[in-house]
Design a protein around this motif. Structure first.
Motif, PDB file in Angstrom:
ATOM      1  N   LEU A 130       0.838  -1.194   0.000  1.00  0.00           N
ATOM      2  CA  LEU A 130       0.000   0.000   0.000  1.00  0.00           C
ATOM      3  C   LEU A 130       0.875   1.247   0.000  1.00  0.00           C
ATOM      4  CD1 LEU A 130      -2.715  -0.971   2.648  1.00  0.00           C
ATOM      5  CD2 LEU A 130      -2.630  -1.519   0.208  1.00  0.00           C
ATOM      6  N   SER A 131       0.372   2.279  -0.667  1.00  0.00           N
ATOM      7  CA  SER A 131       1.055   3.572  -0.687  1.00  0.00           C
ATOM      8  C   SER A 131       0.089   4.654  -0.245  1.00  0.00           C
ATOM      9  CB  SER A 131       1.569   3.894  -2.094  1.00  0.00           C
ATOM     10  OG  SER A 131       2.496   2.941  -2.537  1.00  0.00           O
ATOM     11  N   CYS A 132       0.642   5.697   0.321  1.00  0.00           N
ATOM     12  CA  CYS A 132      -0.160   6.844   0.737  1.00  0.00           C
ATOM     13  C   CYS A 132       0.627   8.098   0.390  1.00  0.00           C
ATOM     14  CB  CYS A 132      -0.443   6.777   2.230  1.00  0.00           C
ATOM     15  SG  CYS A 132      -1.354   8.192   2.881  1.00  0.00           S
ATOM     16  N   ALA A 133       0.159   8.805  -0.623  1.00  0.00           N
ATOM     17  CA  ALA A 133       0.828  10.028  -1.056  1.00  0.00           C
ATOM     18  C   ALA A 133       0.272  11.214  -0.279  1.00  0.00           C
ATOM     19  CB  ALA A 133       0.620  10.230  -2.546  1.00  0.00           C
ATOM     20  N   ALA A 134       1.157  11.939   0.362  1.00  0.00           N
ATOM     21  CA  ALA A 134       0.755  13.088   1.167  1.00  0.00           C
ATOM     22  C   ALA A 134       1.088  14.381   0.436  1.00  0.00           C
ATOM     23  CB  ALA A 134       1.461  13.057   2.520  1.00  0.00           C
ATOM     24  N   PHE A 175       5.196  17.256   7.007  1.00  0.00           N
ATOM     25  CA  PHE A 175       6.646  17.297   7.138  1.00  0.00           C
ATOM     26  C   PHE A 175       7.169  15.966   7.612  1.00  0.00           C
ATOM     27  CE2 PHE A 175       6.667  21.749   6.379  1.00  0.00           C
ATOM     28  CZ  PHE A 175       5.494  22.224   6.948  1.00  0.00           C
ATOM     29  N   ILE A 176       8.482  15.833   7.515  1.00  0.00           N
ATOM     30  CA  ILE A 176       9.115  14.576   7.871  1.00  0.00           C
ATOM     31  C   ILE A 176       8.870  14.252   9.328  1.00  0.00           C
ATOM     32  CG2 ILE A 176      11.352  15.563   8.488  1.00  0.00           C
ATOM     33  CD1 ILE A 176      10.676  12.344   6.430  1.00  0.00           C
ATOM     34  N   TRP A 177       8.567  15.262  10.148  1.00  0.00           N
ATOM     35  CA  TRP A 177       8.357  14.987  11.568  1.00  0.00           C
ATOM     36  C   TRP A 177       6.913  14.608  11.900  1.00  0.00           C
ATOM     37  CZ3 TRP A 177       4.835  18.666  12.479  1.00  0.00           C
ATOM     38  CH2 TRP A 177       4.987  19.908  11.855  1.00  0.00           C
ATOM     39  N   THR A 178       6.051  14.632  10.893  1.00  0.00           N
ATOM     40  CA  THR A 178       4.657  14.258  11.128  1.00  0.00           C
ATOM     41  C   THR A 178       4.563  12.763  11.420  1.00  0.00           C
ATOM     42  OG1 THR A 178       3.945  15.986   9.596  1.00  0.00           O
ATOM     43  CG2 THR A 178       2.356  14.276  10.125  1.00  0.00           C
ATOM     44  N   VAL A 179       3.758  12.422  12.394  1.00  0.00           N
ATOM     45  CA  VAL A 179       3.511  11.013  12.708  1.00  0.00           C
ATOM     46  C   VAL A 179       2.509  10.463  11.701  1.00  0.00           C
ATOM     47  CG1 VAL A 179       2.639   9.407  14.429  1.00  0.00           C
ATOM     48  CG2 VAL A 179       3.919  11.440  15.155  1.00  0.00           C
ATOM     49  N   MET A 180       2.789   9.296  11.149  1.00  0.00           N
ATOM     50  CA  MET A 180       1.904   8.710  10.150  1.00  0.00           C
ATOM     51  C   MET A 180       1.651   7.244  10.460  1.00  0.00           C
ATOM     52  SD  MET A 180       3.248  10.438   6.608  1.00  0.00           S
ATOM     53  CE  MET A 180       1.685  10.147   5.771  1.00  0.00           C
ATOM     54  N   GLY A 181       0.549   6.741   9.949  1.00  0.00           N
ATOM     55  CA  GLY A 181       0.236   5.365  10.246  1.00  0.00           C
ATOM     56  C   GLY A 181      -0.817   4.781   9.328  1.00  0.00           C
ATOM     57  N   TRP A 182      -1.054   3.509   9.528  1.00  0.00           N
ATOM     58  CA  TRP A 182      -2.088   2.757   8.816  1.00  0.00           C
ATOM     59  C   TRP A 182      -3.052   2.161   9.832  1.00  0.00           C
ATOM     60  CZ3 TRP A 182      -2.548   2.846   3.617  1.00  0.00           C
ATOM     61  CH2 TRP A 182      -1.429   3.217   2.862  1.00  0.00           C
ATOM     62  N   LYS A 197       9.825  11.904   0.142  1.00  0.00           N
ATOM     63  CA  LYS A 197       8.904  12.553  -0.786  1.00  0.00           C
ATOM     64  C   LYS A 197       7.484  12.526  -0.268  1.00  0.00           C
ATOM     65  CE  LYS A 197      11.756  11.485  -4.816  1.00  0.00           C
ATOM     66  NZ  LYS A 197      11.810  10.833  -6.135  1.00  0.00           N
ATOM     67  N   LYS A 198       7.353  12.394   1.050  1.00  0.00           N
ATOM     68  CA  LYS A 198       6.058  12.444   1.706  1.00  0.00           C
ATOM     69  C   LYS A 198       5.155  11.271   1.338  1.00  0.00           C
ATOM     70  CE  LYS A 198       6.079  17.517   1.783  1.00  0.00           C
ATOM     71  NZ  LYS A 198       5.292  18.730   1.473  1.00  0.00           N
ATOM     72  N   THR A 199       5.714  10.136   1.032  1.00  0.00           N
ATOM     73  CA  THR A 199       4.915   8.959   0.742  1.00  0.00           C
ATOM     74  C   THR A 199       5.112   7.918   1.832  1.00  0.00           C
ATOM     75  OG1 THR A 199       5.092   9.347  -1.637  1.00  0.00           O
ATOM     76  CG2 THR A 199       4.389   7.166  -0.932  1.00  0.00           C
ATOM     77  N   LEU A 200       4.012   7.392   2.294  1.00  0.00           N
ATOM     78  CA  LEU A 200       3.985   6.356   3.317  1.00  0.00           C
ATOM     79  C   LEU A 200       3.689   5.023   2.640  1.00  0.00           C
ATOM     80  CD1 LEU A 200       3.859   5.809   6.475  1.00  0.00           C
ATOM     81  CD2 LEU A 200       1.369   6.015   6.196  1.00  0.00           C
ATOM     82  N   TYR A 201       4.305   3.960   3.129  1.00  0.00           N
ATOM     83  CA  TYR A 201       4.113   2.635   2.554  1.00  0.00           C
ATOM     84  C   TYR A 201       3.735   1.630   3.635  1.00  0.00           C
ATOM     85  CZ  TYR A 201       6.806   4.736  -1.255  1.00  0.00           C
ATOM     86  OH  TYR A 201       7.249   5.571  -2.250  1.00  0.00           O
ATOM     87  N   LEU A 202       3.072   0.573   3.199  1.00  0.00           N
ATOM     88  CA  LEU A 202       2.830  -0.578   4.061  1.00  0.00           C
ATOM     89  C   LEU A 202       3.045  -1.821   3.210  1.00  0.00           C
ATOM     90  CD1 LEU A 202       1.956  -1.494   6.911  1.00  0.00           C
ATOM     91  CD2 LEU A 202      -0.354  -1.779   5.971  1.00  0.00           C
TER      92      LEU A 202
END
Length: 120
Positions: A19-23, A28-35, A73-78
């Motif tokens: 999975l990808s999540c484009a932000a 910012f890089i310090w933002t907490v992110m999750g699934w 590049k502000k993309t989150l993966y799972l």
């Protein structure tokens, strides 16, 4: 902040999906992110989190099978391996300002969800 999740689909048990999540926006890089994931009729549950220092946090049910990561590049993966039928759900990416929290209600920004279906 806008989040756009993608990558869901139908896979057989034992298979893999990424999975990808484009932000976009003020993230910012310090933002907490999750699934998180949700099955109809059940509460949204934590899958995995990544903190601003790169540390990760997983639900017990996915430890050793799923890997959360993010790029600059502000993309989150799972990365989801060894998928099981019980992993079937709509998966949502989420973000918040620090500090890291596990409860979904603490997250301010959400993607639209992507459906993962694992057949037995």
């Amino acid at each position: 902040v806008q989040l756009q999740a993608s990558g869901g689909g139908l896979v057989q048990a034992g298979g893999s999906l990424r999975l990808s999540c484009a932000a976009s926006g003020h993230i910012f890089i310090w933002t907490v992110m999750g699934w998180y994931r949700q099955i109809p009729g059940k509460e949204r549950e934590l899958v995995a989190l990544i903190n601003n220092d790169g540390s990760t946090n997983y639900a017990d049910s996915v430890k050793g099978r799923f890997t959360i990561s993010r790029d600059d590049k502000k993309t989150l993966y799972l990365q989801m391996n060894s998928l099981k039928p019980e992993d079937t759900a709509v998966y949502y990416c989420a973000a918040k300002e620090p500090p890291l929290r596990r409860a979904w209600v603490d997250y301010d920004w959400w993607g639209q969800g992507t459906l993962v279906t694992v057949s037995s």
